[in-house]
Enzyme design. Structure first.
Site, mmCIF file in Angstrom:
data_model
loop_
_atom_site.group_PDB
_atom_site.id
_atom_site.type_symbol
_atom_site.label_atom_id
_atom_site.label_comp_id
_atom_site.label_asym_id
_atom_site.label_seq_id
_atom_site.Cartn_x
_atom_site.Cartn_y
_atom_site.Cartn_z
ATOM 1 N N GLY A 12 0.830 -1.212 0.000
ATOM 2 C CA GLY A 12 0.000 0.000 0.000
ATOM 3 C C GLY A 12 0.854 1.247 0.000
ATOM 4 N N ASP A 129 0.235 1.175 9.421
ATOM 5 C CA ASP A 129 -0.306 0.379 10.531
ATOM 6 C C ASP A 129 0.645 0.320 11.736
ATOM 7 O OD1 ASP A 129 -2.337 -0.088 8.780
ATOM 8 O OD2 ASP A 129 -1.949 -2.213 8.486
ATOM 9 N N MET A 171 -8.136 2.385 9.759
ATOM 10 C CA MET A 171 -7.358 1.268 9.202
ATOM 11 C C MET A 171 -6.514 0.583 10.271
ATOM 12 S SD MET A 171 -6.117 2.290 5.391
ATOM 13 C CE MET A 171 -7.187 1.931 4.001
HETATM 14 O O1 F6P Z 1 -1.358 -2.059 5.349
HETATM 15 C C1 F6P Z 1 -1.793 -0.784 5.126
HETATM 16 C C2 F6P Z 1 -3.275 -0.760 4.810
HETATM 17 O O2 F6P Z 1 -3.652 0.586 4.629
HETATM 18 C C3 F6P Z 1 -4.148 -1.440 5.859
HETATM 19 O O3 F6P Z 1 -4.374 -0.624 6.967
HETATM 20 C C4 F6P Z 1 -5.376 -1.752 5.042
HETATM 21 O O4 F6P Z 1 -6.076 -2.869 5.535
HETATM 22 C C5 F6P Z 1 -4.829 -2.067 3.697
HETATM 23 O O5 F6P Z 1 -3.575 -1.447 3.606
HETATM 24 C C6 F6P Z 1 -5.723 -1.602 2.570
HETATM 25 O O6 F6P Z 1 -5.189 -2.007 1.375
HETATM 26 P P1 F6P Z 1 -5.680 -1.530 -0.060
HETATM 27 O O7 F6P Z 1 -5.069 -0.198 -0.321
HETATM 28 O O8 F6P Z 1 -5.168 -2.561 -0.986
HETATM 29 O O9 F6P Z 1 -7.171 -1.428 -0.023
#
Ligand code: F6P
Length: 349
Positions: A12, A129, A171
């Site tokens: 991410g 996170d 998140m």
């Molecule tokens: O790991 C970082 C994060 O933002 C998490 O908090 C969240 O669950 C995930 O990535 C979301 O991922 P994506 O951007 O693929 O929806």
């Protein structure tokens, strides 16, 4: 004679990635190395998509969110010839080293490529996170917490005006760091996290006791990774069904805020609304603190490459930037300790 050094960002996006890219590039160029950016994480290495990074490319990127290199959740170990193709790109591009900036998944691939293929790789930890145990903090976390705190502050006035319960979903895939920290900073009345899952019944009791004391609005912060937990011991994960799974086996989270709000409204009779902060927590400009941490990590990664300390990752311990084996970075999850949750709990109800 300098190295030819690759840099990639995986997983991410996260505020501060560009600050790392800038610091790695700047220090490496100063040492006479050549720097190339690998496009979109491991996908760029597999597909051979690289771009030169010079002073012009890194100019003005320090305050920019996202990543100028793009990112993906591609896992080269998930396709039959992914690793082989990545190695071919490495050869064709005459890379001497690679700085991989990412979270547990990206760094897990980096560790394997180092251990199994002997690739000279250095890691930089990244995740909003804040759940990597090998470093005290990761950049991006402070920005996410600031955004979530501002949202909680703002939602207070609507909650107050309408006598409502406002549920804020934040998140945190495996851990409740963003929920607990923004919840403490924003004065949340109840905080629900995966590490210490209080029950739906307890959550409703806290809200009722507030109302009994004349406070007829409440702010509830829930981490996306919290599973609805009941006093019978039953647990219900939300939005886990029929959602796509990425190449690292992660489901797409989200939805627990809605489910919790429904439970609160049904059980207490208080009007309840939900705000899902989602990707706004990761978007936009990093805080000063994140820019500084990202910059320090970037300089350290370039130094590790220069020293030939491969298989290592930059890490923050106390106020010092050091290095730890890449393997350690992904060995253990850093969960919210009970002492932190106790701080939050002191203000429940
Ligand atoms: O790991 C970082 C994060 O933002 C998490 O908090 C969240 O669950 C995930 O990535 C979301 O991922 P994506 O951007 O693929 O929806």
């Amino acid at each position: 004679m300098g190295h030819r050094l690759g840099v990639l960002t995986g997983g991410g996006d996260c505020p501060g990635l560009n600050a790392v890219i800038r610091a790695v590039t700047r220090r490496s160029l100063d040492r006479g190395s050549e720097v190339v950016g690998v496009r979109e994480g491991w996908r760029g290495l597999v597909e051979g998509r690289l771009v030169a990074l010079g002073p012009r490319e890194i100019s003005g990127i320090l305050p920019r969110g996202g990543t100028i290199l793009g990112t993906s959740r591609t896992n080269p170990y998930r396709s039959e010839d992914g690793v082989e193709r990545a190695l071919r790109t490495w050869e064709a591009e005459r890379l001497d080293a690679l700085v991989a900036i990412g979270g547990e998944d990206t760094l897990g691939v980096a560790a394997r490529l180092h251990e199994e293929q002997d690739l000279p790789v250095v890691g930089v930890p990244k995740t909003i996170d804040n759940d990597l145990s090998a470093t005290d903090y990761t950049f991006g976390f402070d920005t996410a917490v600031s955004i979530a705190t501002e949202a909680i502050d703002r939602l207070h006035t609507t909650a107050e005006s309408h006598n409502r319960v406002m549920v804020v979903e934040v998140m945190g895939r495996h851990t409740g760091w963003i929920a607990v920290t923004s919840g403490i900073a924003g004065g949340a009345d109840v905080i629900l996290i995966p590490e210490e899952p209080i029950t739906v019944e307890e959550c409703c009791d806290e809200i009722r006791s507030r109302h009994d004391r004349g406070k007829d609005f409440s702010i509830v912060v829930v981490s996306e990774g919290y599973e609805l937990t009941y006093k019978t011991g039953e647990r219900r994960g939300v939005a886990r069904e029929a959602t796509p799974v990425d190449q690292f086996g992660h489901v797409r989270l989200g939805g627990v805020g809605d489910a919790l709000a429904h439970e609160i409204e049904t059980r207490t009779g208080y009007e309840t609304r939900v705000t899902v902060l989602g990707h706004v927590q990761r978007s936009g400009t990093p805080t000063a603190r994140d820019r500084v941490l990202a910059t320090r990590f970037g300089l350290k990664a370039a130094d590790l490459v220069h020293e030939g300390a491969f298989g290592q990752m930059a890490a923050l311990h106390g106020d010092e930037i050091g290095a730890v084996p890449l393997r350690d970075a992904v060995a253990e999850l850093k969960t919210v300790p009970p002492s932190w949750y106790a701080v939050a709990r002191a203000f429940f109800g």
